[in-house]
Scaffold this active site. Structure first.
Site, PDB file in Angstrom:
ATOM      1  N   GLY A 135       0.796  -1.225   0.000  1.00 59.33           N
ATOM      2  CA  GLY A 135       0.000   0.000   0.000  1.00 59.33           C
ATOM      3  C   GLY A 135       0.826   1.272   0.000  1.00 59.33           C
ATOM      4  N   GLY A 136       0.106   2.385   0.087  1.00 61.06           N
ATOM      5  CA  GLY A 136       0.736   3.701   0.033  1.00 61.06           C
ATOM      6  C   GLY A 136       1.738   3.923   1.157  1.00 61.06           C
ATOM      7  N   ASN A 222     -11.857  -1.307   8.521  1.00 57.29           N
ATOM      8  CA  ASN A 222     -10.540  -1.550   9.126  1.00 57.29           C
ATOM      9  C   ASN A 222     -10.585  -2.328  10.438  1.00 57.29           C
ATOM     10  OD1 ASN A 222      -9.566  -0.226   6.944  1.00 57.29           O
ATOM     11  ND2 ASN A 222      -8.861   1.602   8.020  1.00 57.29           N
ATOM     12  N   ASP A 278       1.837  12.709  14.322  1.00 57.55           N
ATOM     13  CA  ASP A 278       1.362  13.938  14.977  1.00 57.55           C
ATOM     14  C   ASP A 278       2.546  14.710  15.560  1.00 57.55           C
ATOM     15  OD1 ASP A 278      -1.313  13.161  14.470  1.00 57.55           O
ATOM     16  OD2 ASP A 278      -1.230  11.815  16.190  1.00 57.55           O
ATOM     17  N   HIS A 305      -5.370   9.796  18.281  1.00 57.26           N
ATOM     18  CA  HIS A 305      -4.987  10.158  16.918  1.00 57.26           C
ATOM     19  C   HIS A 305      -6.222  10.413  16.052  1.00 57.26           C
ATOM     20  CE1 HIS A 305      -2.794  10.456  13.196  1.00 57.26           C
ATOM     21  NE2 HIS A 305      -3.550   9.506  12.674  1.00 57.26           N
TER      22      HIS A 305
END
Ligand code: NAD
Ligand code: LMR
Length: 443
Positions: A135-136, A222, A278, A305
């Protein structure tokens, strides 16, 4: 370091500018600027560079991919990214800069430890798996872990596409042995073999946000993905440290905890929600605002988050710089909305991947260094915690050791503004945690 000009899409700068480095990013997009404007800027920049005698080091690239991550790692070697309009072919450019920069990049690999600061105590190597590796985030994160000198085996797992990614990454001349596993090619055994006896599992598997979505909107898909993968971790590498990146982190970490409990292998010291991005963002934005040297800046970020649950503590930022109330408010909001900023800039093509891969690799490296016996490894991370009454999971600074969490630090003294931020996040954080626990319990 000079200002790199990046010609590609309008989202390029937003993504890369969140990386903590001293290189400033500017982007030129066909949609935003006319070709003439781009050419003019390029010429102006070129002249400036020549004047400063910095123009000798340039990278020509028509598509910005993982190579941009070298912004941080090789910042002393790369003084400018200089990109060309897509329509131009590489043949219209003299070969020399490309060859020179390629040579430099290859040479730089041998000094890749710069990202992964201190490995003097190295005693052994570790087996690391990345789940969601095609994935990315997974691809650049795999690349960065391949460059980590503490990794001897790198297992890349995804539903499909991992053999190609693994073949590609495996050609990099660092010591980690790379193997790709996929459900498509290896069936059930793929995941088992990828996880067998791993020391560290990094999990960025799952769907990313599109504009208009919250992280919680990803829960439906997810939650199940994370539960399934964590069950496999419990069965195949019950002692591994787990780094959960998949969103919504505020819920996926409780899901992972409950799943491990059900399997009888939960160790709260070894389960981490990755909130490093973050911190990376807060550091970048603070340094930019106050003109500080980015690499020397620290800003703790506590809470969770997602939106208001992300609480950067600029009162504890170092080095200290005077900030007005308005500046603190703006920096806090920008850190909280950093993910949304990237989602909007990518306009439907996903969320942060490169800055997240960098942050994920930093946090993974911190886990490995601590496991390797390095003292004084401290990172902000979302773990099972009793620092704040009323929430079972919370991010603060955590000292890491060989067995994972060694000490969970308190929030430190909060200003009235920060206390209000903490109070304001409680109900959302509580709900997200409960939602995750209920899902894992099948309630
Ligand atoms: P992506 O769609 O590019 O990649 C996700 C990969 O996961 C895909 O290759 C997909 O095939 C794989 N996948 C899906 N189900 C799987 C399964 N059961 N087993 C193995 N692999 C599976 O998404 P991305 O941009 O890489 O983002 C991944 C996740 O990370 C998203 O949920 C995103 O919200 C989250 N994220 C978290 C942070 C953070 O700070 N914690 C930052 C950025 C993104
Ligand atoms: C981020 O902070 O960039 C990630 O959580 C991805 C997102 O959806 O914002």
């Amino acid at each position: 370091t000079t200002t790199p000009n990046v010609y590609n899409t309008s989202s390029t700068t937003t993504v890369l500018s969140h990386l903590v480095g001293d290189t400033k990013m500017e982007s030129y997009a066909r949609g935003k600027h006319t070709h003439k404007e781009n050419e003019r800027k390029k010429e102006k920049h070129k002249t400036k560079l020549v004047k400063k005698r910095h123009a000798t080091r340039s990278i020509f690239s028509s598509s910005m991919g993982p190579i941009s991550l070298f912004k941080v790692q090789f910042r002393s070697e790369i003084s400018s990214y200089f990109c060309i309009p897509r329509r131009k072919t590489l043949t219209s450019i003299t070969e020399t800069p490309i060859m020179a920069s390629t040579r430099r990049l290859l040479k730089s690999v041998s000094s890749s430890a710069r990202l992964f600061s201190n490995h003097q105590n190295q005693t052994r190597g570790y087996k690391v798996a990345v789940l969601g590796a095609a994935g990315g985030i997974g691809q650049p994160c795999g690349l960065l872990m391949k460059m980590n000198p503490l990794v001897t085996e790198l297992r890349l797992y995804d539903i499909a596409g991992t053999p190609g990614v693994a073949a590609d990454v495996s050609h990099i001349n660092t010591k980690a042995q790379v193997k790709g596993y996929s459900q498509a090619d290896d069936g059930e055994d793929g995941l088992k073999n990828a996880l067998k006896d791993c020391d560290l599992v990094i999990i960025p598997a799952g769907v990313p946000r599109k504009p208009g979505m919250t992280r919680d909107d990803l829960f439906k898909i997810n939650a199940g993905i994370v539960k399934g993968l964590v069950e496999a971790c419990a069965e195949n590498c019950p002692k591994a440290m787990l780094n959960i990146i998949s969103n919504p982190v505020n819920s996926t970490v409780p899901i992972a905890a409950e799943t491990l409990k059900q399997k009888g292998v939960y160790d709260k010291k070894k389960l981490f929600g990755v909130t490093t991005l973050d911190v990376v963002r807060a550091k970048t934005f603070y340094a930019e605002k106050k003109g500080l040297e980015t690499a020397k800046v620290d800003v703790p970020v506590i809470g969770g988050h997602a939106g208001v649950t992300i609480l950067p503590l600029f009162s504890q930022a170092t080095p200290k710089a005077a900030l007005t109330d308005d500046e603190i408010d703006a920096l806090t909001k920008r850190t909280q909305d950093g993910g949304t900023e990237v989602v909007a800039a990518k306009a439907g093509k996903g969320s942060a991947t490169l800055s997240m891969a960098y942050a994920g690799a930093l946090f993974g490296d911190a886990c490995l260094r601590a496991k390797n016996g390095e003292a004084g490894v401290v990172e902000c991370t979302y773990v099972e915690s009793d620092v704040v009454p009323g929430v079972e999971f919370f991010a603060t600074k955590v000292s890491l050791g060989r067995e994972g969490v060694e000490k969970i630090h308190g929030t430190g003294a909060l200003t009235a503004y920060e206390q209000a931020g903490l109070d304001g996040m409680m109900s959302e954080l509580k709900d997200s945690i409960q939602k995750g626990l209920d899902f894992a319990k099948g309630a």
